[in-house]
Design an enzyme around this catalytic site. Sequence first.
Site, short mmCIF file in Angstrom:
data_model
loop_
_atom_site.label_atom_id
_atom_site.label_comp_id
_atom_site.label_asym_id
_atom_site.label_seq_id
_atom_site.Cartn_x
_atom_site.Cartn_y
_atom_site.Cartn_z
N SER A 119 0.84 -1.21 0.00
CA SER A 119 0.00 0.00 0.00
C SER A 119 0.86 1.24 0.00
CB SER A 119 -0.87 0.05 1.25
OG SER A 119 -1.62 -1.11 1.36
N HIS A 140 -1.13 -2.51 -7.21
CA HIS A 140 -1.88 -2.26 -5.98
C HIS A 140 -3.38 -2.44 -6.19
CE1 HIS A 140 -3.14 0.75 -2.65
NE2 HIS A 140 -3.01 -0.47 -2.15
N GLU A 152 -3.67 0.21 -9.20
CA GLU A 152 -2.60 1.16 -9.48
C GLU A 152 -1.37 0.37 -9.92
OE1 GLU A 152 -3.26 4.90 -6.47
OE2 GLU A 152 -2.57 3.06 -5.55
N ASN A 190 -4.41 6.58 -1.98
CA ASN A 190 -4.27 6.82 -0.54
C ASN A 190 -3.74 8.21 -0.25
OD1 ASN A 190 -5.30 4.38 0.24
ND2 ASN A 190 -3.32 3.34 0.28
P1 NAD Z 1 -2.81 -10.27 5.83
O1 NAD Z 1 -2.19 -10.11 7.17
O2 NAD Z 1 -4.25 -10.58 5.72
O3 NAD Z 1 -1.99 -11.40 5.02
C1 NAD Z 1 -0.60 -11.47 4.98
C2 NAD Z 1 -0.21 -12.89 4.66
O4 NAD Z 1 1.19 -12.92 4.45
C3 NAD Z 1 -0.52 -13.89 5.80
O5 NAD Z 1 -1.24 -14.98 5.31
C4 NAD Z 1 0.88 -14.31 6.27
O6 NAD Z 1 0.93 -15.65 6.74
C5 NAD Z 1 1.69 -14.14 4.97
N1 NAD Z 1 3.12 -14.07 5.20
C6 NAD Z 1 3.78 -13.41 6.20
N2 NAD Z 1 5.11 -13.68 6.09
C7 NAD Z 1 5.28 -14.48 5.01
C8 NAD Z 1 6.40 -15.09 4.39
N3 NAD Z 1 7.64 -14.92 4.87
N4 NAD Z 1 6.21 -15.86 3.28
C9 NAD Z 1 4.98 -16.05 2.79
N5 NAD Z 1 3.87 -15.51 3.35
C10 NAD Z 1 4.02 -14.73 4.44
O7 NAD Z 1 -2.44 -8.92 5.03
P2 NAD Z 1 -3.28 -8.20 3.89
O8 NAD Z 1 -4.25 -7.27 4.49
O9 NAD Z 1 -3.72 -9.21 2.89
O10 NAD Z 1 -2.13 -7.27 3.24
C11 NAD Z 1 -1.16 -7.80 2.39
C12 NAD Z 1 -0.52 -6.68 1.61
O11 NAD Z 1 -1.52 -6.01 0.85
C13 NAD Z 1 0.15 -5.61 2.46
O12 NAD Z 1 1.30 -5.14 1.80
C14 NAD Z 1 -0.91 -4.53 2.53
O13 NAD Z 1 -0.36 -3.25 2.74
C15 NAD Z 1 -1.51 -4.62 1.15
N6 NAD Z 1 -2.88 -4.11 1.01
C16 NAD Z 1 -3.81 -4.39 1.96
C17 NAD Z 1 -5.11 -3.92 1.78
C18 NAD Z 1 -6.17 -4.23 2.81
O14 NAD Z 1 -7.20 -3.56 2.81
N7 NAD Z 1 -5.99 -5.23 3.65
C19 NAD Z 1 -5.46 -3.19 0.64
C20 NAD Z 1 -4.48 -2.96 -0.33
C21 NAD Z 1 -3.20 -3.43 -0.14
#
Ligand code: NAD
Length: 407
Positions: A119, A140, A152, A190
Site C-alpha cells: 500500500s 496495488h 494502481e 491513498n
Molecule cells: P494479511 O495479514 O491478511 O496477510 C498477509 C499474509 O502474508 C498472511 O497470510 C501471512 O501468513 C503471509 N506471510 C507473512 N510472512 C510471510 C512469508 N515470509 N512468506 C509467505 N507468506 C508470508 O495482510 P493483507 O491485508 O492481505 O495485506 C497484504 C498486503 O496487501 C500488504 O502489503 C498490505 O499493505 C496490502 N494491502 C492491503 C489492503 C487491505 O485492505 N488489507 C489493501 C491494499 C493493499
Amino acid sequence: MYIYRVGVVGAGTMGSQIAQVISVAGIPVVITDVSRATAERGLERVRRIYQARVDKGKMTSEQLEEKMLLVSAADGFAALKDVDLVIEAVSEDLRLKQHLFRELDAACSPGAILASNTSALSISALGSVTKRPTKVLGLHFFNPAYAMPLVEVIPGLGTDPQTIDTVVGFAESIRKAPIVVKECAGFLVNRLLMPYLNEAIVSLQEGAASLKQIDQDLTAFGMPVGPFTLLDTLGLDICGEVARILHKSYGPRMAPAPLLEAMVKAGRLGVKTSRGFYEYNLSQPREPEQTVEQLIQAIWQETGPQRTRWTQARPLLAMVNEAVLTLQEGIASARDIDLAMVAGTGFPQDKEGPLHYADRIGIEQVLHELEEFSQTLGTRFWPAPLLRRMVDAGFTGRDAGRGFFMY
Ligand code: NAD
C-alpha cells in the site's frame, strides 16, 4: 509478453482476493504462504468468495468447482519456478518484503515479473534487492479486490516500459481498470484519500460538527459512505500507519489528527474491534473503554476547545488540493486522477472526480476558499501553486470552457 500463469505470495485477505480475481478470468494461479497449511487457508478464502457468488445466484456450483481447479496452494517458492508473474501480498513490512524479493529473484525464471501489492512501501527499494529491477513494479489492488475495479500500476525507478505494458495488459485481461502512477508515498489514491479523512477527524476533534453530521453531509454530497464509516471499515490502525508514512514524506500538511492517534492508542480500531468512531455488535459484553467524546475532551485539555467552522468543503478541498499537487508533480494525468478517485474510493460518479469537481465550482472559488482555510484553519490548506497559475491564465473551470479539462 502474455501472462499464462501467476503466483501469489501471501494467502491473507488480499492474496486470496487477488487469486480469486485472477482465476475468475481463467488464468491459473498458485498461492504460497509460510506453510502449506496457511496457503490452504487462502484456498479456502478463495472458495468462500466464489461460494458467496453461488449463494447470490451469480454462478453455479459446477462453475465454482471449475474455477477452483485453476487455484492451487503450495509451500516454498519451487512452485513458482514457471510462473510469468508473481504478486506479493505479505504483511506490510519492508524488510520482510525485501527478503522475499531476494528469494523470489533466485527461485523464479529470469523472465518473470515480480510485483508487490504494497500500500505504501517503496517499489524501487524492492527492485533494488533483485538482479531484475527492470521487472519489478507495484500492482496495488483495493479491498475487496473482487468488487473494486481500480488497480494502481507503479513503476519503480528501474522498471522498464515493457514491464509496465505487460502488467497493464494483464490487469485489463483480469477485467480491472489499471492506471499507471509515478512512485510517491501513498501512490495516488491513498495520498488523496488520507487528507480528506484526516480533515474529517480534525473537524470532529475541533468540535466543528458532530460525527453524524459530517458523515451525513458527505453522503449527501454523494460519497458511498461517510468518512467515519469508511475509517472504521478500513481500520484506524491501518489508516494511522498510512497517515504516518504520508506525514514523513510530505511534512506538516499531512500531520495526522491527534484524535486519530488517540483512537489507535485506546484500541478503538473500528469494525474489527467492534468500536471505532461508531460502536458495532452492541449485544456483546465489552471492557470499559474511553469514548470518542472522552478522547476529544482529553485533547481539549491541552489545546482548549477550538470550535472551528464546519463545511463539507474542508475535507473535499483537502482532497482537491492534493489532487492538484499530484497533477503538478506529474504523478498521474488529470483524467487518471479523476478516474482513480471514482473507481478507487467511490467519489460520486456524477461529479466525475475531484478535478472535474473543482472545474465545476470554479478554480477562482477553489483558490479563494483554500486561501481562507489556510488563514483560519491552518497552512495545511496552502493552495497548490498550479491553481493560481490557472486563474492568472484564465483556466478558471467549466464556465470558462477550460480548466483541468476542456469543455
Ligand atoms: P494479511 O495479514 O491478511 O496477510 C498477509 C499474509 O502474508 C498472511 O497470510 C501471512 O501468513 C503471509 N506471510 C507473512 N510472512 C510471510 C512469508 N515470509 N512468506 C509467505 N507468506 C508470508 O495482510 P493483507 O491485508 O492481505 O495485506 C497484504 C498486503 O496487501 C500488504 O502489503 C498490505 O499493505 C496490502 N494491502 C492491503 C489492503 C487491505 O485492505 N488489507 C489493501 C491494499 C493493499
